[in-house]
Design a protein around this motif. Structure first.
Motif, PDB file in Angstrom:
ATOM      1  N   LEU A  97      11.759  28.359  43.070  1.00 14.40           N
ATOM      2  CA  LEU A  97      10.661  28.630  44.441  1.00 14.40           C
ATOM      3  C   LEU A  97      10.569  27.302  45.021  1.00 14.40           C
ATOM      4  N   PHE A  98      10.625  27.507  46.419  1.00 14.76           N
ATOM      5  CA  PHE A  98      10.407  26.218  47.372  1.00 14.76           C
ATOM      6  C   PHE A  98       9.350  26.665  48.092  1.00 14.76           C
ATOM      7  N   ALA A  99       8.277  25.805  48.148  1.00 10.45           N
ATOM      8  CA  ALA A  99       7.073  25.940  49.112  1.00 10.45           C
ATOM      9  C   ALA A  99       6.463  24.785  49.446  1.00 10.45           C
ATOM     10  N   GLU A 100       5.387  24.795  50.248  1.00  9.64           N
ATOM     11  CA  GLU A 100       4.729  23.510  50.737  1.00  9.64           C
ATOM     12  C   GLU A 100       3.142  23.911  50.780  1.00  9.64           C
ATOM     13  N   THR A 101       2.390  22.606  50.484  1.00  3.33           N
ATOM     14  CA  THR A 101       0.967  22.931  50.527  1.00  3.33           C
ATOM     15  C   THR A 101       0.418  22.209  51.679  1.00  3.33           C
ATOM     16  N   GLN A 102      -0.376  22.705  52.439  1.00  4.26           N
ATOM     17  CA  GLN A 102      -1.095  21.674  53.581  1.00  4.26           C
ATOM     18  C   GLN A 102      -2.419  22.263  53.649  1.00  4.26           C
ATOM     19  N   LEU A 103      -3.254  21.434  53.888  1.00  8.06           N
ATOM     20  CA  LEU A 103      -4.824  21.944  53.779  1.00  8.06           C
ATOM     21  C   LEU A 103      -5.262  22.881  52.780  1.00  8.06           C
ATOM     22  N   SER A 104      -5.901  23.867  52.915  1.00  3.51           N
ATOM     23  CA  SER A 104      -6.075  24.884  51.874  1.00  3.51           C
ATOM     24  C   SER A 104      -5.051  26.151  51.552  1.00  3.51           C
ATOM     25  N   TRP A 105      -4.009  25.993  52.261  1.00  2.49           N
ATOM     26  CA  TRP A 105      -2.681  26.688  52.168  1.00  2.49           C
ATOM     27  C   TRP A 105      -1.741  26.494  51.602  1.00  2.49           C
ATOM     28  N   GLY A 160      10.499  35.091  37.759  1.00  2.28           N
ATOM     29  CA  GLY A 160       9.853  35.072  39.135  1.00  2.28           C
ATOM     30  C   GLY A 160       8.318  34.824  39.068  1.00  2.28           C
ATOM     31  N   ALA A 161       7.952  35.799  37.847  1.00  2.00           N
ATOM     32  CA  ALA A 161       6.341  35.908  37.661  1.00  2.00           C
ATOM     33  C   ALA A 161       5.891  34.508  37.453  1.00  2.00           C
ATOM     34  N   ALA A 162       6.537  33.938  36.582  1.00  2.00           N
ATOM     35  CA  ALA A 162       6.235  32.609  35.969  1.00  2.00           C
ATOM     36  C   ALA A 162       6.308  31.240  36.958  1.00  2.00           C
ATOM     37  N   LEU A 163       7.591  31.475  37.832  1.00  2.00           N
ATOM     38  CA  LEU A 163       7.630  30.601  39.023  1.00  2.00           C
ATOM     39  C   LEU A 163       6.460  30.736  39.841  1.00  2.00           C
ATOM     40  N   LEU A 164       6.113  32.057  40.173  1.00  2.00           N
ATOM     41  CA  LEU A 164       4.907  32.243  41.091  1.00  2.00           C
ATOM     42  C   LEU A 164       3.551  31.709  40.620  1.00  2.00           C
ATOM     43  N   ALA A 165       3.377  31.979  39.038  1.00  2.00           N
ATOM     44  CA  ALA A 165       1.950  31.769  38.596  1.00  2.00           C
ATOM     45  C   ALA A 165       1.978  30.212  38.508  1.00  2.00           C
ATOM     46  N   GLU A 166       2.945  29.376  38.227  1.00  2.96           N
ATOM     47  CA  GLU A 166       2.794  27.997  38.077  1.00  2.96           C
ATOM     48  C   GLU A 166       2.823  27.260  39.517  1.00  2.96           C
ATOM     49  N   GLU A 218       1.227  28.794  42.076  1.00  2.74           N
ATOM     50  CA  GLU A 218      -0.156  29.104  42.443  1.00  2.74           C
ATOM     51  C   GLU A 218      -1.163  27.972  41.709  1.00  2.74           C
ATOM     52  N   ARG A 219      -0.846  27.794  40.459  1.00  4.83           N
ATOM     53  CA  ARG A 219      -1.748  26.913  39.835  1.00  4.83           C
ATOM     54  C   ARG A 219      -1.659  25.450  40.012  1.00  4.83           C
ATOM     55  N   LEU A 220      -0.441  25.023  40.404  1.00  8.70           N
ATOM     56  CA  LEU A 220      -0.371  23.801  41.046  1.00  8.70           C
ATOM     57  C   LEU A 220      -0.825  23.696  42.570  1.00  8.70           C
ATOM     58  N   ALA A 221      -0.666  24.822  43.392  1.00  9.28           N
ATOM     59  CA  ALA A 221      -1.331  24.844  44.692  1.00  9.28           C
ATOM     60  C   ALA A 221      -2.843  24.520  44.588  1.00  9.28           C
ATOM     61  N   ILE A 222      -3.431  25.377  43.589  1.00  9.27           N
ATOM     62  CA  ILE A 222      -4.848  25.437  43.382  1.00  9.27           C
ATOM     63  C   ILE A 222      -5.411  23.735  42.890  1.00  9.27           C
ATOM     64  N   MET A 234      -9.520  30.266  41.533  1.00  8.62           N
ATOM     65  CA  MET A 234      -9.805  28.880  40.539  1.00  8.62           C
ATOM     66  C   MET A 234      -9.620  29.649  39.063  1.00  8.62           C
ATOM     67  N   GLU A 235      -9.272  29.032  38.246  1.00  3.51           N
ATOM     68  CA  GLU A 235      -9.255  29.785  36.821  1.00  3.51           C
ATOM     69  C   GLU A 235     -10.653  29.184  36.250  1.00  3.51           C
ATOM     70  N   THR A 236     -11.294  29.966  35.465  1.00  2.00           N
ATOM     71  CA  THR A 236     -12.476  29.706  34.906  1.00  2.00           C
ATOM     72  C   THR A 236     -12.258  29.320  33.467  1.00  2.00           C
TER      73      THR A 236
END
Length: 159
Positions: free
Chosen positions: A66-74, A92-98, A100-104, A154-156
């Motif tokens: 999965l290739f992505a980038e983060t900027q500001l709140s996105w 794919g689900a594992a890649l997406l979940a991780e 999202e976790r790193l982006a948060i 955010m995870e609680t």
């Protein structure tokens, strides 16, 4: 519609042609005039786009990524793929979940992705993304490009 008699239009080879920097300068000037807070924020080094790349490995070989980038709140996801023989195994689900976790962790509150109707819209929808836009016949072969977004939560509990 009025026309200016002395205007001629010229096609340039690319956006490095003479005059193109001036066009970019006009747009930046407009953006600074109407949204100075946002433009100021974009100038700060801590708000530059940062790559976020994950590879899924099995027996020392890549089976997904999965290739992505983060900027500001996105979080912007640009590419995600899983090897054909490894699909439907949760990679794919594992890649997406991780991702999202790193982006948060980086402060992201939202995610977006674009995908073709024959690629992965159902996958993203199953993971909380909603279609927010579409372009019909994007590939000139009758297929839609879909734009999806999601609010990241955010995870609680204990980290």
């Amino acid at each position: 519609m009025s026309q200016h008699a002395s205007i001629t239009l010229h096609q340039a080879a690319d956006s490095s042609a003479p005059g193109c920097d001036l066009v970019r300068q006009w747009l930046r000037g407009h953006n600074w005039a109407v949204n100075p807070g946002f433009m100021q924020k974009l100038q700060q080094p801590e708000h530059e786009a940062k790559p976020l790349v994950l590879l899924a490995m099995a027996d020392d070989r890549v089976v997904g990524g999965l290739f992505a980038e983060t900027q500001l709140s996105w979080l912007r996801i640009s590419i995600m793929a899983v090897s054909p023989e490894s699909r439907s195994q949760g990679i794919g689900a594992a890649l997406l979940a991780e991702t999202e976790r790193l982006a948060i962790k980086r402060g992201c509150k939202h995610a977006y992705v674009d995908t073709m109707e024959y690629q992965a819209p159902r996958f993203y929808q199953a993971h909380g993304f909603k279609i927010v836009g579409q372009i019909p016949d994007w590939d000139s072969h009758g297929h839609q490009k879909l734009y999806l977004s999601k609010r990241l939560h955010m995870e609680t509990g204990n980290a």
